[in-house]
Design a protein around this motif. Structure first.
Motif, PDB file in Angstrom:
ATOM      1  N   GLU A   3       0.825  -1.212   0.000  1.00 48.92           N
ATOM      2  CA  GLU A   3       0.000   0.000   0.000  1.00 48.92           C
ATOM      3  C   GLU A   3       0.855   1.256   0.000  1.00 48.92           C
ATOM      4  O   GLU A   3       0.627   2.182  -0.766  1.00 48.92           O
ATOM      5  CB  GLU A   3      -0.928   0.004   1.219  1.00 48.92           C
ATOM      6  CG  GLU A   3      -1.975  -1.093   1.181  1.00 48.92           C
ATOM      7  CD  GLU A   3      -2.845  -1.106   2.427  1.00 48.92           C
ATOM      8  OE1 GLU A   3      -2.363  -0.636   3.501  1.00 48.92           O
ATOM      9  OE2 GLU A   3      -3.993  -1.567   2.347  1.00 48.92           O
ATOM     10  N   ASN A   4       1.828   1.289   0.894  1.00 42.91           N
ATOM     11  CA  ASN A   4       2.711   2.449   0.999  1.00 42.91           C
ATOM     12  C   ASN A   4       4.039   2.007   1.602  1.00 42.91           C
ATOM     13  O   ASN A   4       4.215   0.828   1.962  1.00 42.91           O
ATOM     14  CB  ASN A   4       2.072   3.572   1.830  1.00 42.91           C
ATOM     15  CG  ASN A   4       1.699   3.110   3.241  1.00 42.91           C
ATOM     16  OD1 ASN A   4       2.551   2.695   4.019  1.00 42.91           O
ATOM     17  ND2 ASN A   4       0.402   3.134   3.548  1.00 42.91           N
ATOM     18  N   THR A   5       4.955   2.940   1.718  1.00 46.17           N
ATOM     19  CA  THR A   5       6.318   2.598   2.127  1.00 46.17           C
ATOM     20  C   THR A   5       6.375   2.009   3.530  1.00 46.17           C
ATOM     21  O   THR A   5       6.921   0.923   3.741  1.00 46.17           O
ATOM     22  CB  THR A   5       7.214   3.852   2.030  1.00 46.17           C
ATOM     23  OG1 THR A   5       7.272   4.263   0.662  1.00 46.17           O
ATOM     24  CG2 THR A   5       8.620   3.553   2.509  1.00 46.17           C
ATOM     25  N   GLN A   6       5.825   2.724   4.510  1.00 44.04           N
ATOM     26  CA  GLN A   6       5.948   2.252   5.888  1.00 44.04           C
ATOM     27  C   GLN A   6       5.188   0.949   6.112  1.00 44.04           C
ATOM     28  O   GLN A   6       5.666   0.053   6.824  1.00 44.04           O
ATOM     29  CB  GLN A   6       5.462   3.323   6.875  1.00 44.04           C
ATOM     30  CG  GLN A   6       5.884   3.060   8.319  1.00 44.04           C
ATOM     31  CD  GLN A   6       7.397   2.911   8.467  1.00 44.04           C
ATOM     32  OE1 GLN A   6       8.161   3.761   8.013  1.00 44.04           O
ATOM     33  NE2 GLN A   6       7.840   1.830   9.096  1.00 44.04           N
ATOM     34  N   GLN A   7       4.022   0.826   5.483  1.00 41.67           N
ATOM     35  CA  GLN A   7       3.256  -0.431   5.611  1.00 41.67           C
ATOM     36  C   GLN A   7       4.071  -1.615   5.093  1.00 41.67           C
ATOM     37  O   GLN A   7       4.077  -2.697   5.708  1.00 41.67           O
ATOM     38  CB  GLN A   7       1.939  -0.297   4.840  1.00 41.67           C
ATOM     39  CG  GLN A   7       1.202  -1.614   4.629  1.00 41.67           C
ATOM     40  CD  GLN A   7       1.528  -2.256   3.277  1.00 41.67           C
ATOM     41  OE1 GLN A   7       1.874  -1.579   2.307  1.00 41.67           O
ATOM     42  NE2 GLN A   7       1.441  -3.579   3.228  1.00 41.67           N
ATOM     43  N   THR A   8       4.776  -1.408   3.972  1.00 44.56           N
ATOM     44  CA  THR A   8       5.562  -2.502   3.387  1.00 44.56           C
ATOM     45  C   THR A   8       6.747  -2.870   4.271  1.00 44.56           C
ATOM     46  O   THR A   8       7.039  -4.055   4.481  1.00 44.56           O
ATOM     47  CB  THR A   8       6.054  -2.108   1.977  1.00 44.56           C
ATOM     48  OG1 THR A   8       4.936  -1.670   1.194  1.00 44.56           O
ATOM     49  CG2 THR A   8       6.725  -3.285   1.293  1.00 44.56           C
ATOM     50  N   VAL A   9       7.438  -1.865   4.798  1.00 45.75           N
ATOM     51  CA  VAL A   9       8.557  -2.126   5.708  1.00 45.75           C
ATOM     52  C   VAL A   9       8.063  -2.879   6.942  1.00 45.75           C
ATOM     53  O   VAL A   9       8.678  -3.866   7.378  1.00 45.75           O
ATOM     54  CB  VAL A   9       9.254  -0.807   6.120  1.00 45.75           C
ATOM     55  CG1 VAL A   9      10.280  -1.061   7.220  1.00 45.75           C
ATOM     56  CG2 VAL A   9       9.924  -0.162   4.910  1.00 45.75           C
ATOM     57  N   ASP A  10       6.940  -2.440   7.500  1.00 47.39           N
ATOM     58  CA  ASP A  10       6.384  -3.090   8.694  1.00 47.39           C
ATOM     59  C   ASP A  10       5.981  -4.537   8.382  1.00 47.39           C
ATOM     60  O   ASP A  10       6.206  -5.448   9.196  1.00 47.39           O
ATOM     61  CB  ASP A  10       5.165  -2.314   9.207  1.00 47.39           C
ATOM     62  CG  ASP A  10       5.532  -0.957   9.788  1.00 47.39           C
ATOM     63  OD1 ASP A  10       6.730  -0.746  10.110  1.00 47.39           O
ATOM     64  OD2 ASP A  10       4.637  -0.099   9.901  1.00 47.39           O
ATOM     65  N   PHE A  11       5.387  -4.753   7.218  1.00 46.42           N
ATOM     66  CA  PHE A  11       4.949  -6.089   6.797  1.00 46.42           C
ATOM     67  C   PHE A  11       6.148  -7.038   6.732  1.00 46.42           C
ATOM     68  O   PHE A  11       6.135  -8.145   7.297  1.00 46.42           O
ATOM     69  CB  PHE A  11       4.265  -5.964   5.439  1.00 46.42           C
ATOM     70  CG  PHE A  11       3.485  -7.175   5.003  1.00 46.42           C
ATOM     71  CD1 PHE A  11       3.385  -8.324   5.786  1.00 46.42           C
ATOM     72  CD2 PHE A  11       2.816  -7.166   3.773  1.00 46.42           C
ATOM     73  CE1 PHE A  11       2.659  -9.429   5.371  1.00 46.42           C
ATOM     74  CE2 PHE A  11       2.087  -8.262   3.343  1.00 46.42           C
ATOM     75  CZ  PHE A  11       2.009  -9.395   4.135  1.00 46.42           C
ATOM     76  N   ILE A  12       7.197  -6.601   6.068  1.00 46.02           N
ATOM     77  CA  ILE A  12       8.382  -7.448   5.927  1.00 46.02           C
ATOM     78  C   ILE A  12       9.048  -7.682   7.282  1.00 46.02           C
ATOM     79  O   ILE A  12       9.481  -8.804   7.593  1.00 46.02           O
ATOM     80  CB  ILE A  12       9.360  -6.821   4.914  1.00 46.02           C
ATOM     81  CG1 ILE A  12       8.760  -6.904   3.510  1.00 46.02           C
ATOM     82  CG2 ILE A  12      10.716  -7.517   4.956  1.00 46.02           C
ATOM     83  CD1 ILE A  12       9.566  -6.234   2.427  1.00 46.02           C
TER      84      ILE A  12
ATOM     85  N   GLY B  70      13.756  -4.359   2.631  1.00 41.24           N
ATOM     86  CA  GLY B  70      14.063  -5.632   3.266  1.00 41.24           C
ATOM     87  C   GLY B  70      14.013  -6.818   2.327  1.00 41.24           C
ATOM     88  O   GLY B  70      14.220  -7.962   2.752  1.00 41.24           O
ATOM     89  N   PHE B  71      13.730  -6.591   1.033  1.00 41.39           N
ATOM     90  CA  PHE B  71      13.759  -7.683   0.062  1.00 41.39           C
ATOM     91  C   PHE B  71      15.211  -8.103  -0.197  1.00 41.39           C
ATOM     92  O   PHE B  71      16.118  -7.274  -0.159  1.00 41.39           O
ATOM     93  CB  PHE B  71      13.128  -7.243  -1.259  1.00 41.39           C
ATOM     94  CG  PHE B  71      11.657  -6.957  -1.175  1.00 41.39           C
ATOM     95  CD1 PHE B  71      10.731  -7.987  -1.115  1.00 41.39           C
ATOM     96  CD2 PHE B  71      11.189  -5.650  -1.164  1.00 41.39           C
ATOM     97  CE1 PHE B  71       9.370  -7.725  -1.041  1.00 41.39           C
ATOM     98  CE2 PHE B  71       9.834  -5.368  -1.090  1.00 41.39           C
ATOM     99  CZ  PHE B  71       8.924  -6.408  -1.027  1.00 41.39           C
TER     100      PHE B  71
END
Length: 551
Positions: free
Chosen positions: A242-251, A315-316
């Motif tokens: 969805e957005n940058t912080q959401q993706t970082v948190d997800f990973i 984090g990929f």
């Protein structure tokens, strides 16, 4: 009269000043030595910086030759025969005395060790080297020499060789060497620190799975796959981001929940152009087609580094790129501008440069879609495409970039869902032993990680039961299964794999060989479950802008 007197006073003053400035130098010869030494140090510092910078590109000087890219045949065509050649355990070495250059090459003539004995180097000391380049990653010893080893990136190693000093002073440099690691015969593969012998069957099967999720945050199903099924990795798609912080948190949450000793593969399709999965606030990078039109391998390398920096920031650790398909069919519904072009050599050069750029930033590249999706009329996301060419034609067009990538050290390859009747009239490439073991491994010489394209694509689901397809893919030589959609599909693959191992359809040797390939690459790329901090989007976008401004 006054004017003449003024001129005489000025001349006398200059003579006095000149005498005063020269007096200390004449009286203290060591001052002269110190000034010369300072000049030498400054020169050596600049030279050391230059050495490191050119080593990043595989060179030891401004000459055009690159370790890992050129062959001894090309050198001989340009420079003539070497003054002498010598054999060593690691290969053959050709010396060009006047050029002060030595080429180490393997049985195929590929240069993997490029050395310079330039006189300019031989004033540099060990102490100066450490002051400028920092402590080496490793110090080796051979015949009383000190060998300073700097790991430039995953591709290149810089070595500075210091023989013993005769007067017990600081050792001075003898020569330098830039080694292309994928071709270096002296680089022995080490066993991964994760022990296969202590792994359960569930853990081994899990390592051969890379799965998709249906959410934008970690859910109960993801936790189950991590903790109960010991899944080896995840791929995130556009629907998960969805957005940058959401993706970082997800990973970070995926990593945090991984209680397995083995870290997760975390992959994404970030090719550039229209194939991007990252949030919109991250600046775009050009398509492969745009890179191909420019036909500048150095720029393709820089774009590869940008792609790596972008995905690594989240984090990929895997990027499913570069695309090695030759876009020879303008009506192809799926490749198009995802390809670097319609000429095999152009595709090879641009893709290999991008591959090296990704690896230089410690993100694992994956070449795709073997044996070549460029001349097909059907999208494999929908149904099974046909590549109806003879082996001879494939060797001249489709297979060329894959062979070139293998020769340049590609470590992971994605198999496309493609029917190629000239190779296997009964099975798509993903499920074909003739294609994977016969062509890819035996004929092209690939010994890296084989990854399936998504098993939930129409090419498989419209023609096979997914569990059966997964088992057949592993039997055919695939190492890592990609299952991107549907928890029911993922469950079906896990169930089928567990049953196939239990009844012997998949042998323990087959299972262990694939797990070993997975673990070695996780170890090589230093993959961990370390948490990522928030991303400085502005800084990342500025880096992207600076590179793309050279367009």
């Amino acid at each position: 009269m006054i004017k003449k007197l003024s001129i005489l006073v000025m001349i006398f003053s200059l003579i006095v000043l000149s005498s005063c400035s020269n007096k200390p130098i004449k009286e203290h010869s060591s001052s002269t030595h110190n000034l010369e030494a300072l000049s030498t140090i400054e020169s050596n510092n600049r030279l050391l910086t230059q050495i490191y910078q050119v080593a990043e590109t595989g060179k030891v000087s401004k000459d055009k030759w690159k370790s890992g890219e050129d062959t001894i045949m090309e050198v001989e065509k340009d420079w003539g025969l070497a003054d002498n050649k010598s054999e060593a355990n690691s290969g053959t070495y050709a010396t060009y005395e006047k050029k002060q250059v030595v080429f180490g090459f393997n049985e195929k003539g590929q240069i993997y060790d490029l050395r310079s004995h330039s006189n300019k180097l031989q004033h540099i000391t060990q102490k100066e080297t450490e002051q400028v380049l920092g402590a080496p990653d490793e110090i080796r010893h051979f015949q009383e020499q000190n060998i300073y080893v700097y790991q430039i990136n995953q591709t290149y190693q810089l070595k500075l060789i210091f023989p013993p000093a005769t007067d017990n002073t600081d050792r001075k440099l003898s020569h330098i060497s830039v080694v292309y690691l994928p071709w270096d015969p002296s680089v022995n593969e080490t066993d991964p620190s994760y022990s296969i012998d202590t792994m359960t069957i569930t853990e081994k099967i899990g390592q051969l799975m890379m799965i998709g999720l249906e959410s934008t945050s970690i859910d109960q199903q993801a936790t189950y796959y991590i903790k109960q099924k010991k899944v080896g990795g995840f791929i995130l798609l556009k629907k998960n981001i969805e957005n940058t912080q959401q993706t970082v948190d997800f990973i970070n949450d995926l990593k945090r929940n991984n209680d397995n000793q083995i870290p997760l593969f975390l992959g994404i399709d970030e090719e550039g152009g229209r194939i991007t999965r990252l949030p919109e606030e991250i600046s775009a990078t050009p398509s492969s087609q745009a890179i191909g039109k420019r036909n500048d391998s150095d720029w393709s390398y820089q774009v590869g580094k940008l792609l790596a920096k972008k995905v690594k920031a989240f984090g990929f650790n895997i990027n499913f790129a570069p695309v090695l398909d030759v876009n020879s069919n303008p009506n192809n519904p799926v490749i198009g501008d995802r390809s670097f072009g319609d000429e095999p050599e152009l595709v090879s050069n641009m893709a290999i440069a991008q591959m090296k750029g990704l690896a230089a930033e410690n993100v694992m590249p994956v070449g795709k879609h073997f044996p070549g999706h460029g001349d097909t009329a059907v999208d494999s996301h929908i149904d099974l495409p046909l590549l109806d060419h003879s082996l001879e034609r494939l060797q001249q067009v489709e297979l060329v970039p894959f062979q070139q990538a293998i020769d340049h050290g590609v470590e992971a390859m994605m198999i496309g869902h493609l029917m190629v009747p000239s190779i296997d009239p009964d099975n798509p490439a993903t499920l074909s032993e003739e294609m994977i073991q016969g062509v890819l491994r035996n004929e092209l010489g690939f010994d890296g990680l084989v990854i399936s394209d998504d098993l939930t694509m129409g090419a498989i689901l419209e023609n096979y039961e997914i569990g059966d397809a997964a088992v057949q893919a592993i039997q055919a030589g695939t190492d890592l299964l990609l299952i991107c959609h549907g928890y029911d599909q993922i469950d079906a693959v896990f169930d089928a794999m567990e049953e196939a191992v239990a009844n012997g359809e998949i042998s323990m040797q087959n299972l262990d060989d694939s797990v070993d390939r997975v673990l070695k690459l996780k170890e090589k790329y230093g993959i961990t479950n370390e948490k990522m901090e928030s991303i400085d989007v502005e800084q990342l976008n500025q880096e992207i802008k600076e590179i793309l401004q050279t367009e």
